[in-house]
Design a protein around this motif. Sequence first.
Motif, PDB file in Angstrom:
ATOM      1  N   ARG A  42      -1.461  -2.644  -4.228  1.00 16.26           N
ATOM      2  CA  ARG A  42      -0.985  -3.607  -5.235  1.00 16.26           C
ATOM      3  C   ARG A  42      -0.992  -4.979  -4.582  1.00 16.26           C
ATOM      4  O   ARG A  42      -0.334  -5.210  -3.578  1.00 16.26           O
ATOM      5  CB  ARG A  42       0.421  -3.265  -5.706  1.00 16.26           C
ATOM      6  CG  ARG A  42       0.950  -4.247  -6.771  1.00 16.26           C
ATOM      7  CD  ARG A  42       2.393  -3.896  -7.112  1.00 16.26           C
ATOM      8  NE  ARG A  42       2.977  -4.781  -8.087  1.00 16.26           N
ATOM      9  CZ  ARG A  42       3.552  -5.957  -7.802  1.00 16.26           C
ATOM     10  NH1 ARG A  42       3.600  -6.400  -6.565  1.00 16.26           N
ATOM     11  NH2 ARG A  42       4.081  -6.688  -8.762  1.00 16.26           N
ATOM     12  N   PHE A 101      -0.158  -0.793  -9.257  1.00 16.18           N
ATOM     13  CA  PHE A 101      -0.957  -0.210  -8.178  1.00 16.18           C
ATOM     14  C   PHE A 101      -2.257   0.342  -8.741  1.00 16.18           C
ATOM     15  O   PHE A 101      -2.282   0.870  -9.850  1.00 16.18           O
ATOM     16  CB  PHE A 101      -0.189   0.933  -7.490  1.00 16.18           C
ATOM     17  CG  PHE A 101       0.901   0.477  -6.579  1.00 16.18           C
ATOM     18  CD1 PHE A 101       0.668   0.290  -5.227  1.00 16.18           C
ATOM     19  CD2 PHE A 101       2.174   0.234  -7.069  1.00 16.18           C
ATOM     20  CE1 PHE A 101       1.681  -0.127  -4.375  1.00 16.18           C
ATOM     21  CE2 PHE A 101       3.198  -0.182  -6.230  1.00 16.18           C
ATOM     22  CZ  PHE A 101       2.947  -0.367  -4.880  1.00 16.18           C
ATOM     23  N   ARG A 148       0.854  -1.198   0.000  1.00 22.59           N
ATOM     24  CA  ARG A 148       0.000   0.000   0.000  1.00 22.59           C
ATOM     25  C   ARG A 148       0.887   1.244   0.000  1.00 22.59           C
ATOM     26  O   ARG A 148       2.031   1.202   0.443  1.00 22.59           O
ATOM     27  CB  ARG A 148      -0.885   0.026   1.242  1.00 22.59           C
ATOM     28  CG  ARG A 148      -1.882  -1.103   1.292  1.00 22.59           C
ATOM     29  CD  ARG A 148      -2.799  -0.986   2.526  1.00 22.59           C
ATOM     30  NE  ARG A 148      -3.717  -2.093   2.561  1.00 22.59           N
ATOM     31  CZ  ARG A 148      -4.804  -2.235   1.815  1.00 22.59           C
ATOM     32  NH1 ARG A 148      -5.122  -1.296   0.950  1.00 22.59           N
ATOM     33  NH2 ARG A 148      -5.574  -3.287   1.913  1.00 22.59           N
ATOM     34  N   MET A 205      -3.329   3.894  -2.650  1.00 26.44           N
ATOM     35  CA  MET A 205      -3.221   2.879  -3.694  1.00 26.44           C
ATOM     36  C   MET A 205      -2.818   1.545  -3.091  1.00 26.44           C
ATOM     37  O   MET A 205      -2.229   1.499  -2.006  1.00 26.44           O
ATOM     38  CB  MET A 205      -2.210   3.322  -4.749  1.00 26.44           C
ATOM     39  CG  MET A 205      -2.548   4.666  -5.391  1.00 26.44           C
ATOM     40  SD  MET A 205      -1.392   5.156  -6.688  1.00 26.44           S
ATOM     41  CE  MET A 205      -2.076   4.196  -8.053  1.00 26.44           C
ATOM     42  N   TYR A 229       3.563   4.390 -10.220  1.00 26.90           N
ATOM     43  CA  TYR A 229       2.927   3.338  -9.424  1.00 26.90           C
ATOM     44  C   TYR A 229       1.912   2.544 -10.239  1.00 26.90           C
ATOM     45  O   TYR A 229       1.836   1.322 -10.130  1.00 26.90           O
ATOM     46  CB  TYR A 229       2.266   3.934  -8.177  1.00 26.90           C
ATOM     47  CG  TYR A 229       3.260   4.629  -7.272  1.00 26.90           C
ATOM     48  CD1 TYR A 229       4.473   4.028  -6.929  1.00 26.90           C
ATOM     49  CD2 TYR A 229       3.012   5.901  -6.782  1.00 26.90           C
ATOM     50  CE1 TYR A 229       5.393   4.660  -6.113  1.00 26.90           C
ATOM     51  CE2 TYR A 229       3.921   6.541  -5.953  1.00 26.90           C
ATOM     52  CZ  TYR A 229       5.105   5.916  -5.624  1.00 26.90           C
ATOM     53  OH  TYR A 229       6.009   6.549  -4.813  1.00 26.90           O
TER      54      TYR A 229
END
Length: 165
Positions: free
Chosen positions: A146, A132, A114, A144, A127
């Motif tokens: 991922r 992300f 995060r 965001m 990102y």
Amino acid sequence: MTITRDWRVRPAAAADVEAVAELRALVLRPDLERLGRYDGRRVRQRLRDGFDPAHTWVIEVGGAFAGCVALRPAEDAHWLEHFYLAPGHQGDGIGSGVLRALLERCDRAGAVVRLNVLRGSAARRLYERHGFTAETEDPVDVFMVRRPHRPSLPHPAPPRRTGRT
């Protein structure tokens, strides 16, 4: 784009805090001013208050300080924090290389990553290129996430024909 290959990361030390605080103020200033939130003293102090060398790496180019990144473990994810690269080194592949190495490590561990990025920041595109996606936004930040990527498994070879039907 010029790719700089002469970079490395090293573990941060407590003595790196002031260089990182100055870099943070320099890198974030345009976006914070655009958002009406820049306070030079506060931007530096927030870094000092959250700096943890145990989870931070310094990025060096040609042996000189060029940036930093932190990956702080938390209960449900790792937080990518304090990812700053000196303006003279932005856009030449270093940030992507550092981020790729950290994310590969997180993928192997199955860890969610995060971060938050300032609204309107060009860093958001970096990102997004690395997987992300935005989860939530407020007037200042975009949060965001991922999820871990699993390596692609090779496709099985097609059956070999033997000439028989």
